[in-house]
Design a protein around this motif. Structure first.
Motif, PDB file in Angstrom:
ATOM      1  N   GLY A 164      20.460  34.870  33.357  1.00  0.00           N
ATOM      2  CA  GLY A 164      19.552  35.481  34.702  1.00  0.00           C
ATOM      3  C   GLY A 164      18.917  35.996  33.866  1.00  0.00           C
ATOM      4  O   GLY A 164      18.330  36.157  32.932  1.00  0.00           O
TER       5      GLY A 164
ATOM      6  N   ILE B 272      15.126  38.175  34.390  1.00  0.00           N
ATOM      7  CA  ILE B 272      13.338  39.783  34.457  1.00  0.00           C
ATOM      8  C   ILE B 272      12.542  39.621  34.717  1.00  0.00           C
ATOM      9  O   ILE B 272      12.389  38.601  33.168  1.00  0.00           O
ATOM     10  CB  ILE B 272      14.113  41.311  35.256  1.00  0.00           C
TER      11      ILE B 272
ATOM     12  N   GLU C 299      10.519  41.047  38.841  1.00  0.00           N
ATOM     13  CA  GLU C 299      10.975  39.834  39.359  1.00  0.00           C
ATOM     14  C   GLU C 299      12.588  39.822  38.849  1.00  0.00           C
ATOM     15  O   GLU C 299      12.721  38.712  38.206  1.00  0.00           O
ATOM     16  CB  GLU C 299      10.156  38.664  39.949  1.00  0.00           C
ATOM     17  N   VAL C 300      13.863  39.374  39.846  1.00  0.00           N
ATOM     18  CA  VAL C 300      14.760  38.553  39.196  1.00  0.00           C
ATOM     19  C   VAL C 300      14.548  36.875  39.659  1.00  0.00           C
ATOM     20  O   VAL C 300      14.818  36.366  40.670  1.00  0.00           O
ATOM     21  CB  VAL C 300      16.278  38.824  40.158  1.00  0.00           C
ATOM     22  N   LYS C 301      15.079  36.215  38.636  1.00  0.00           N
ATOM     23  CA  LYS C 301      14.540  34.896  38.439  1.00  0.00           C
ATOM     24  C   LYS C 301      16.732  33.868  37.217  1.00  0.00           C
ATOM     25  O   LYS C 301      17.089  34.372  37.068  1.00  0.00           O
ATOM     26  CB  LYS C 301      13.450  34.313  37.575  1.00  0.00           C
TER      27      LYS C 301
ATOM     28  N   LEU D 186      12.798  45.865  42.062  1.00  0.00           N
ATOM     29  CA  LEU D 186      12.695  44.199  41.528  1.00  0.00           C
ATOM     30  C   LEU D 186      12.524  43.322  43.147  1.00  0.00           C
ATOM     31  O   LEU D 186      13.646  44.311  44.078  1.00  0.00           O
ATOM     32  CB  LEU D 186      14.552  44.201  41.177  1.00  0.00           C
TER      33      LEU D 186
ATOM     34  N   LEU E  22      13.635  39.570  44.108  1.00  0.00           N
ATOM     35  CA  LEU E  22      13.501  37.808  44.590  1.00  0.00           C
ATOM     36  C   LEU E  22      13.516  37.212  45.684  1.00  0.00           C
ATOM     37  O   LEU E  22      13.070  37.545  46.626  1.00  0.00           O
ATOM     38  CB  LEU E  22      15.395  37.629  43.624  1.00  0.00           C
ATOM     39  N   GLU E  23      13.075  35.847  45.403  1.00  0.00           N
ATOM     40  CA  GLU E  23      13.281  34.787  46.291  1.00  0.00           C
ATOM     41  C   GLU E  23      14.480  34.245  46.203  1.00  0.00           C
ATOM     42  O   GLU E  23      15.051  33.125  44.981  1.00  0.00           O
ATOM     43  CB  GLU E  23      11.890  34.373  46.036  1.00  0.00           C
ATOM     44  N   THR E  24      14.603  32.771  47.173  1.00  0.00           N
ATOM     45  CA  THR E  24      16.043  32.181  47.210  1.00  0.00           C
ATOM     46  C   THR E  24      15.702  31.719  48.367  1.00  0.00           C
ATOM     47  O   THR E  24      15.077  31.591  49.079  1.00  0.00           O
ATOM     48  CB  THR E  24      16.722  32.728  47.266  1.00  0.00           C
TER      49      THR E  24
ATOM     50  N   TYR F 198      23.737  38.477  46.837  1.00  0.00           N
ATOM     51  CA  TYR F 198      22.517  39.827  47.288  1.00  0.00           C
ATOM     52  C   TYR F 198      22.373  40.841  48.062  1.00  0.00           C
ATOM     53  O   TYR F 198      22.443  41.831  47.711  1.00  0.00           O
ATOM     54  CB  TYR F 198      21.008  39.142  46.811  1.00  0.00           C
TER      55      TYR F 198
ATOM     56  N   TYR G 253      20.628  44.465  48.383  1.00  0.00           N
ATOM     57  CA  TYR G 253      18.996  43.559  48.549  1.00  0.00           C
ATOM     58  C   TYR G 253      19.122  43.692  50.001  1.00  0.00           C
ATOM     59  O   TYR G 253      19.561  43.738  50.265  1.00  0.00           O
ATOM     60  CB  TYR G 253      18.957  42.583  47.141  1.00  0.00           C
TER      61      TYR G 253
ATOM     62  N   CYS H 215      12.681  36.454  51.031  1.00  0.00           N
ATOM     63  CA  CYS H 215      12.571  37.157  49.780  1.00  0.00           C
ATOM     64  C   CYS H 215      14.044  38.748  50.502  1.00  0.00           C
ATOM     65  O   CYS H 215      13.890  39.175  51.156  1.00  0.00           O
ATOM     66  CB  CYS H 215      11.276  37.694  49.329  1.00  0.00           C
TER      67      CYS H 215
END
Length: 151
Positions: free
Chosen positions: A64, A66, A75-77, A108, A110-112, A123, A128, A145
């Protein structure tokens, strides 16, 4: 016996390339895109960039990262767990959240993919909340997001 998960900060180099490649292959099989285009443009020298691996018995079992969006938002990636149900992802994300606080992030994001229901549920269980799509995801209907305040 409960296996011990250790988290290590490292660079996404050849040593950890196999877990990154496994994540990319997994995403491609499931969704037709490997997600690599969001990972290659990072500046690893940035002091607010953090990449971690998870190990169990010296085997890399997850990763993982950031990266900074701005001074206060990370941003979590590239979140990935090789073995679902062993709390690998939860352990990685908790570590990243703690690290994000120490380097000055207050939030934070993030996108999925909307198709990735496992990630969405994961999440949401970690606190989240769905937010408006941001940045390059703004006009992408396949994206969803999330955001979380670290305050």
């Amino acid at each position: 016996m409960i296996e011990s998960i250790s988290i290590k900060i490292t660079n996404p180099d050849e040593k950890v390339a196999a877990i990154i490649d496994e994540l990319s292959a997994n995403l491609y099989l499931r969704f037709g895109s490997d997600g690599k285009n969001s990972f290659t443009d990072w500046q690893y020298e940035n002091s607010k960039f953090v990449f971690v691996i998870a190990e169990i018995d010296n085997e890399i079992v997850g990763c993982g990262a950031i990266r900074p969006i701005d001074d206060t938002i990370g941003e979590v990636k590239r979140m990935y767990s090789k073995f679902p149900g062993k709390k690998i992802g939860q352990t990685i994300l908790a570590f990243l959240e703690d690290k994000a606080k120490t380097i000055g992030f207050t939030d934070l994001v993030l996108e999925t993919r909307i198709k990735n229901q496992d990630a969405i549920q994961f999440y949401q269980k970690q606190g989240y909340k769905v937010i408006q799509n941001y940045g390059k995801y703004s006009d992408r209907p396949e994206a969803i997001c999330f955001g979380k305040s670290l305050k």
